[in-house]
Scaffold this active site. Structure first.
Site, PDB file in Angstrom:
ATOM      1  CB  SER A  98      52.337  66.748  48.071  1.00 28.87           C
ATOM      2  OG  SER A  98      51.966  68.092  47.861  1.00 28.87           O
ATOM      3  CD  GLU A 146      44.600  65.312  48.209  1.00 29.12           C
ATOM      4  OE1 GLU A 146      45.407  65.934  48.917  1.00 29.12           O
ATOM      5  OE2 GLU A 146      44.844  64.200  47.703  1.00 29.12           O
ATOM      6  CG  HIS A 156      47.670  67.839  50.377  1.00 27.05           C
ATOM      7  ND1 HIS A 156      47.641  67.110  49.211  1.00 27.05           N
ATOM      8  CD2 HIS A 156      48.907  68.414  50.428  1.00 27.05           C
ATOM      9  CE1 HIS A 156      48.800  67.247  48.580  1.00 27.05           C
ATOM     10  NE2 HIS A 156      49.586  68.026  49.297  1.00 27.05           N
TER      11      HIS A 156
END
Length: 516
Positions: free
Chosen positions: A197, A320, A425
């Site tokens: 990320s 995600e 995610h």
């Protein structure tokens, strides 16, 4: 603990712990406290100390608001007290010494958290499984977050304020690794920087930074928001919004140096929430484009094959955006109106760049890629514009100059699949680290799937470690190229798929789309 191993670094000796399986050194200071006059400036290396410093506890997390979705170590971020003295790193290695003359490869982790949350002390990053199964040395580190790490106050006219101080923190930590890791049995000539990320965004920034050359030799970017970095105009918008929230004039340098950190965190949190609501698709805090650290946007540099010529593993998770939908987070535009506003703003910026600038693909062409989307179309579009397509564009360009390996992480245990969360995610993190106890009351395996998860984790750790040792990331995963576009699909059963993203590429096109 059976031993208290002592290692001498360039600043002084540190005493860690050894439990017979791993040796750990926690809370090693790599920079002076970034406080007072140093608050908005580049970090300064730690001053030498006398004697032996205990390195058995994590250093404080960077100042941030507590967030249940990003659980820190017990007691962090310090209860009611936020501590700006946060620039510490940690070293984990197998207990056994490496054979003489054969130091272990090093993996340096950059944690995620939207550039505003997280810490190297999060339970999932403790590293015991990764270092023992992969025979590597792992370094995790803190860097400044939120307003304190990513504001460009200079763009708003604040004298003496430097840009990209968080990225400068990471660069200083990498120089510490270069100069000291051999004392821990690590090989300074085999350093892999990896992150997820925001941490993966920092990895892409390092690949595009002239100041990072020679500090690492391989890179892994897990779900990088590579297009979410902005130039001076957008940086100024954020900086002025922060100063207005804080109630401090740009020319009042004394106030900016001494205002309580709690007020900075509160003002930063307000701007963090306001900016993506007012400007969909834009993050309040992210690396700044246009200075000596980051002269150009990393996504453009990588997509044009101008990044640092080191091997790269890059990829994303299949679902995600479901995490952002679940959390009702404004960080990623998912509702139709927000998506339309984001694309309209992109189009206006591109029109301002002149007739030769890239144009948004026709809507009908984009939507044709989502005719059979198993999730809502908006969730898929948000996933792809924020994460998947930037990874594909970066992989295609970087593959021209260095071995590049593209993947997609699809695995999800039954509960996550049935609930519609899927491979959201950050769900890849426990698999890379081999740590499934990092979340309190984690329901992921209530309907089973743990045995399959353990096997997926074993394979991922083996691939990441094989890559760090200097080879390909395991067997059967060919490099990405313009002909085959081979992509590893990581699931309960792995397989390599030629041009997995063919329909997306046809819809979105080959030209990168991002804000300036």
């Amino acid at each position: 603990m059976s031993e208290r191993p002592v290692v001498v670094t360039s600043a002084g000796a540190v005493r860690g712990r050894d439990d017979g399986r791993v040796s750990t050194w926690r809370g090693i200071r790599y920079a002076e406290p970034p406080t007072g006059r140093m608050r908005w400036r580049a970090p300064v290396p730690a001053r030498p100390w006398d004697g032996v410093a205990d390195a058995v506890r994590f250093g404080p997390a960077a100042p941030q608001r507590p967030n249940p979705s990003v659980p820190l170590a017990p007691g962090e971020p310090g209860g009611a007290r936020l501590d700006e003295d946060c620039l510490f790193l940690n070293v984990v290695r197998p207990s056994a010494d490496p054979p003489p003359g054969r130091p272990r490869p090093v993996m340096v982790w950059l944690h995620g958290g939207a550039y505003a949350l997280g810490s190297s002390s999060q339970l999932v990053y403790h590293g015991d499984e990764l270092v023992t199964s992969g025979d590597v040395v792992v370094v995790t580190l803190n860097y400044r977050l939120g307003a304190l790490g990513f504001l460009d106050l200079g763009a708003a006219g604040v004298p003496g304020a430097e840009s990209n101080v968080a990225l400068r923190d990471v660069l200083l930590a990498l120089r510490w690794v270069r100069d000291n890791i051999a004392a821990f049995g690590g090989d300074p000539a085999r350093v892999t920087v990896f992150g997820q990320s925001a941490g993966a965004g920092l990895v892409t920034a390092l690949l595009a930074s002239p100041l990072a050359h020679g500090l690492f030799h391989r890179a892994i970017a897990q779900s990088p928001p590579a297009g979410s970095m902005y130039g001076p105009e957008r940086s100024e918008v954020v900086a002025r919004a922060f100063l207005e929230r804080l109630g401090v004039r740009p020319d009042d340098a004394d106030a900016l140096e001494h205002v309580p950190v709690e007020r900075i965190v509160d003002a930063g949190a307000a701007v963090y929430a306001d900016i993506p609501r007012e400007h969909p698709g834009m993050l309040a805090f992210a690396p700044v484009v246009g200075d000596d650290v980051l002269p150009e946007a990393p996504l453009r540099v990588l997509s044009e094959g101008r990044g640092m010529r080191v091997p790269l593993v890059i990829g994303t998770n299949r679902d995600e955006a479901t995490l952002f939908r679940l959390m009702r987070s404004p960080l990623l535009p998912i509702r139709r109106a927000a998506l339309q506003r984001m694309f309209q703003a992109m189009q206006e910026e591109q029109r301002a760049d002149g007739p030769d600038a890239a144009r948004l693909p026709p809507p009908d062409r984009v939507l044709a890629a989502y005719r059979r989307a198993p999730l809502s179309r908006n969730v898929r579009i948000a996933t792809d514009i924020a994460f998947r397509m930037p990874a594909v564009w970066a992989a295609a360009g970087h593959a021209e100059v260095a071995p590049t390996f593209l993947y997609r992480f699809d695995f999800a245990p039954p509960l996550l699949r049935l609930s519609g969360i899927g491979a959201a995610h950050a769900t890849d993190l426990p698999y890379v680290w081999g740590e499934f106890g990092g979340l309190p009351r984690d329901p992921s395996f209530w309907l089973g799937g743990r045995r399959s998860a353990d096997e997926v984790s074993r394979r991922m750790r083996a691939r990441w470690a094989s890559f760090a040792h200097g080879g390909a990331p395991g067997e059967g995963w060919p490099p990405y190229d313009a002909e085959q576009r081979a992509t590893l699909l990581i699931d309960s059963e792995e397989r390599v798929v030629p041009d997995l993203d063919g329909a997306l590429r046809a819809g979105w096109g080959e030209q990168i789309l991002s804000f300036r």
